[in-house]
Structures are given as C-alpha cells and as structure tokens.
Motif scaffolding. Structure first.
Motif, PDB file in Angstrom:
ATOM      1  N   ILE A 208       2.630 -44.264  -6.942  1.00 23.73           N
ATOM      2  CA  ILE A 208       2.804 -44.991  -8.204  1.00 23.73           C
ATOM      3  C   ILE A 208       3.903 -44.350  -9.054  1.00 23.73           C
ATOM      4  CG2 ILE A 208       1.669 -45.693 -10.347  1.00 23.73           C
ATOM      5  CD1 ILE A 208       0.729 -47.197  -7.901  1.00 23.73           C
ATOM      6  N   ASP A 209       4.011 -43.024  -9.024  1.00 21.71           N
ATOM      7  CA  ASP A 209       5.051 -42.339  -9.813  1.00 21.71           C
ATOM      8  C   ASP A 209       6.439 -42.851  -9.441  1.00 21.71           C
ATOM      9  OD1 ASP A 209       3.017 -40.809 -10.918  1.00 21.71           O
ATOM     10  OD2 ASP A 209       3.287 -39.163  -9.493  1.00 21.71           O
ATOM     11  N   GLY A 210       6.717 -42.895  -8.141  1.00 19.95           N
ATOM     12  CA  GLY A 210       8.021 -43.359  -7.694  1.00 19.95           C
ATOM     13  C   GLY A 210       8.252 -44.828  -8.000  1.00 19.95           C
ATOM     14  N   ALA A 211       7.203 -45.641  -7.856  1.00 21.05           N
ATOM     15  CA  ALA A 211       7.330 -47.077  -8.130  1.00 21.05           C
ATOM     16  C   ALA A 211       7.660 -47.327  -9.597  1.00 21.05           C
ATOM     17  CB  ALA A 211       6.041 -47.798  -7.745  1.00 21.05           C
TER      18      ALA A 211
ATOM     19  N   LEU B 296       9.183 -45.234 -11.670  1.00 27.02           N
ATOM     20  CA  LEU B 296      10.560 -44.800 -11.912  1.00 27.02           C
ATOM     21  C   LEU B 296      11.553 -45.834 -11.386  1.00 27.02           C
ATOM     22  CD1 LEU B 296      10.378 -40.970 -11.151  1.00 27.02           C
ATOM     23  CD2 LEU B 296      10.727 -42.054 -13.375  1.00 27.02           C
ATOM     24  N   MET B 297      11.267 -46.413 -10.223  1.00 27.13           N
ATOM     25  CA  MET B 297      12.133 -47.472  -9.690  1.00 27.13           C
ATOM     26  C   MET B 297      12.290 -48.601 -10.699  1.00 27.13           C
ATOM     27  SD  MET B 297      11.001 -47.981  -5.695  1.00 27.13           S
ATOM     28  CE  MET B 297      11.931 -49.518  -5.570  1.00 27.13           C
ATOM     29  N   CYS B 298      11.175 -48.969 -11.327  1.00 24.77           N
ATOM     30  CA  CYS B 298      11.173 -50.128 -12.225  1.00 24.77           C
ATOM     31  C   CYS B 298      11.795 -49.832 -13.582  1.00 24.77           C
ATOM     32  CB  CYS B 298       9.747 -50.633 -12.426  1.00 24.77           C
ATOM     33  SG  CYS B 298       8.960 -51.226 -10.920  1.00 24.77           S
ATOM     34  N   LYS B 299      11.672 -48.606 -14.044  1.00 27.55           N
ATOM     35  CA  LYS B 299      12.072 -48.287 -15.409  1.00 27.55           C
ATOM     36  C   LYS B 299      13.445 -47.641 -15.509  1.00 27.55           C
ATOM     37  CE  LYS B 299       8.295 -50.047 -16.773  1.00 27.55           C
ATOM     38  NZ  LYS B 299       8.328 -51.394 -17.389  1.00 27.55           N
ATOM     39  N   ILE B 300      14.089 -47.395 -14.384  1.00 29.03           N
ATOM     40  CA  ILE B 300      15.446 -46.840 -14.385  1.00 29.03           C
ATOM     41  C   ILE B 300      16.399 -47.916 -13.884  1.00 29.03           C
ATOM     42  CG2 ILE B 300      16.983 -45.122 -13.346  1.00 29.03           C
ATOM     43  CD1 ILE B 300      14.623 -43.225 -13.218  1.00 29.03           C
TER      44      ILE B 300
ATOM     45  N   CYS C 175      21.997 -41.683  -7.683  1.00 27.91           N
ATOM     46  CA  CYS C 175      20.851 -41.069  -8.345  1.00 27.91           C
ATOM     47  C   CYS C 175      19.799 -40.695  -7.308  1.00 27.91           C
ATOM     48  CB  CYS C 175      20.283 -42.053  -9.370  1.00 27.91           C
ATOM     49  SG  CYS C 175      19.123 -41.338 -10.525  1.00 27.91           S
ATOM     50  N   PHE C 176      19.331 -39.472  -7.381  1.00 24.38           N
ATOM     51  CA  PHE C 176      18.394 -38.932  -6.394  1.00 24.38           C
ATOM     52  C   PHE C 176      17.120 -38.470  -7.104  1.00 24.38           C
ATOM     53  CE2 PHE C 176      16.967 -34.932  -4.292  1.00 24.38           C
ATOM     54  CZ  PHE C 176      16.462 -35.494  -3.125  1.00 24.38           C
ATOM     55  N   GLY C 177      15.962 -38.824  -6.547  1.00 26.38           N
ATOM     56  CA  GLY C 177      14.695 -38.442  -7.155  1.00 26.38           C
ATOM     57  C   GLY C 177      13.876 -37.540  -6.248  1.00 26.38           C
ATOM     58  N   ILE C 178      13.249 -36.546  -6.835  1.00 25.08           N
ATOM     59  CA  ILE C 178      12.452 -35.600  -6.048  1.00 25.08           C
ATOM     60  C   ILE C 178      11.269 -35.122  -6.879  1.00 25.08           C
ATOM     61  CG2 ILE C 178      13.860 -33.628  -6.774  1.00 25.08           C
ATOM     62  CD1 ILE C 178      13.438 -32.429  -3.970  1.00 25.08           C
TER      63      ILE C 178
END
Length: 206
Positions: A59-62, A64-68, A128-131
């Motif tokens: 859910i965290d990644g989802a 961020l996908m939606c809000k960035i 943009c890279f997320g970790i």
C-alpha cells in the motif's frame, strides 16, 4: 498554467502500464482512505531518490505512485514477483526486484548486481527512484535499522558508467519521506505523507 503543462508532460512520457495502474490504485485508495494529507514535495525534474518508511506493505508504494506526479521506479523484494497476482502488477509498474538475504535458501548470498545497476540507470536517466531502506514492512511506531542502499546507489550514479548511452549525473536529490497512518487497517481512515526537504550527494566525494 505551469502545473497543467507538467501534467501533460508526465502523461505523455509516463509508461502506459504505469499510468493504467496509477488510475486503478488511485480509485481504490480514494475509496479506502477518507483523506490523505501531503506535506512538502519532490523536485519536478532531475534524478531523485525517495527513501520512505514501510508501515503498510504494498500500500505504501501504491499511495506514492498515486500522489507523485512523476513516475517512480521502486525496489521490491524479489519474492513478490513470483506471486501469481502481485507479480504481474509489480512488473507492470516498472518495479526492480531485489533479493534479500533472509529469502535465500541454504544461506546463499543475495546477488543484487543487476538490481543496483538498474537503479543507477534510473537516476542517470534523470528519473525518480523509490526505496524502503528498512528492507522490511512492519507496523511498529519506530524505524527499523536502515540499510545502506541509498548511499551506494546515489554515489554510484555520480561515478559509474553503467550504460554506454548514459552518463554519471552531477548530483542526486535524496528525499526522506515519512508515512503516518491513523490506522492503516481501518476503512475510511487517514494518512499523512511528509516529503522532507532533503539533500544531494556531496560534491566533495572522491
């Protein structure tokens, strides 16, 4: 007007599968959460690493996908890519599989050479890279020990030639990001995302 142009730019340049997933996730997230508050922002361009705490699994990644606005390429544990339902979703989102030591059989060493190289290429393409540097999802109210991936990837992106068509970047923006759920499992609950004014890779690095 500038925001309109940015939205058009991101819509055109973003991978089609990512855009589709983004709209699907956004639909369900807006149903589940009553409100998602956002504090701060990330740079509109240039190589960016978003380093985030990990309190609610995928859910965290989802969220961020939606809000960035920008497309974010996430690292995710390789075991998720073998899941019949989640695997195709992670691949469609452009996620990068990373092998964790605790998931290896017979004490084998986790080889993430390809994952690190791909993360570096993401940054050298000014993307943009997320970790999630804790390396594990949990419901604790404190951070677990942070892994060193952000440091390695950000420095190597400024130093290494991974691809003949790409060049090392001058700097990488590192944005610490915090999730705070009122109750991640409660329907119509709320969430706060805080993008902290971050730092860049030091110019004095050898």
């Amino acid at each position: 007007l500038c925001d309109v142009y940015l939205l058009i730019y991101y819509f055109i340049t973003m991978a089609p599968c990512y855009k589709i997933l983004k709209y699907i996730f956004d639909f369900f997230i807006n149903i589940f959460f009553e409100k998602i508050y956002i504090e701060g922002s990330i740079p509109d361009d240039g190589p960016v690493i978003i380093g985030c705490n990990h309190n609610s699994g995928a859910i965290d990644g989802a969220i961020l996908m939606c809000k960035i606005k920008r497309q974010v390429r996430f690292m995710a544990k390789a075991t998720l890519f073998r899941h019949k339902l989640l695997g195709p979703l992670f691949r469609a989102s452009g996620a990068i599989p990373v092998h964790r030591r605790q998931d290896q059989k017979d004490g084998q060493k986790a080889d993430n050479t390809e994952a690190l190289a791909e993360a570096i290429k993401v940054l050298q393409r000014n993307e943009c890279f997320g970790i999630f540097p804790e390396g594990v999802s949990h419901s604790d109210t404190y951070l677990h020990e942070l892994k060193k991936g952000i440091a390695y990837i950000s420095i190597d992106a400024t130093k290494k030639n991974i691809d003949d068509n790409l060049q090392p970047v001058k700097k990488v923006y590192i944005i610490p990001t915090g999730f705070n759920y009122l109750n991640a499992e409660q329907f119509r609950s709320s969430c706060v995302i805080h993008f902290v004014t971050g730092c860049t890779t030091p110019r004095w690095l050898p």
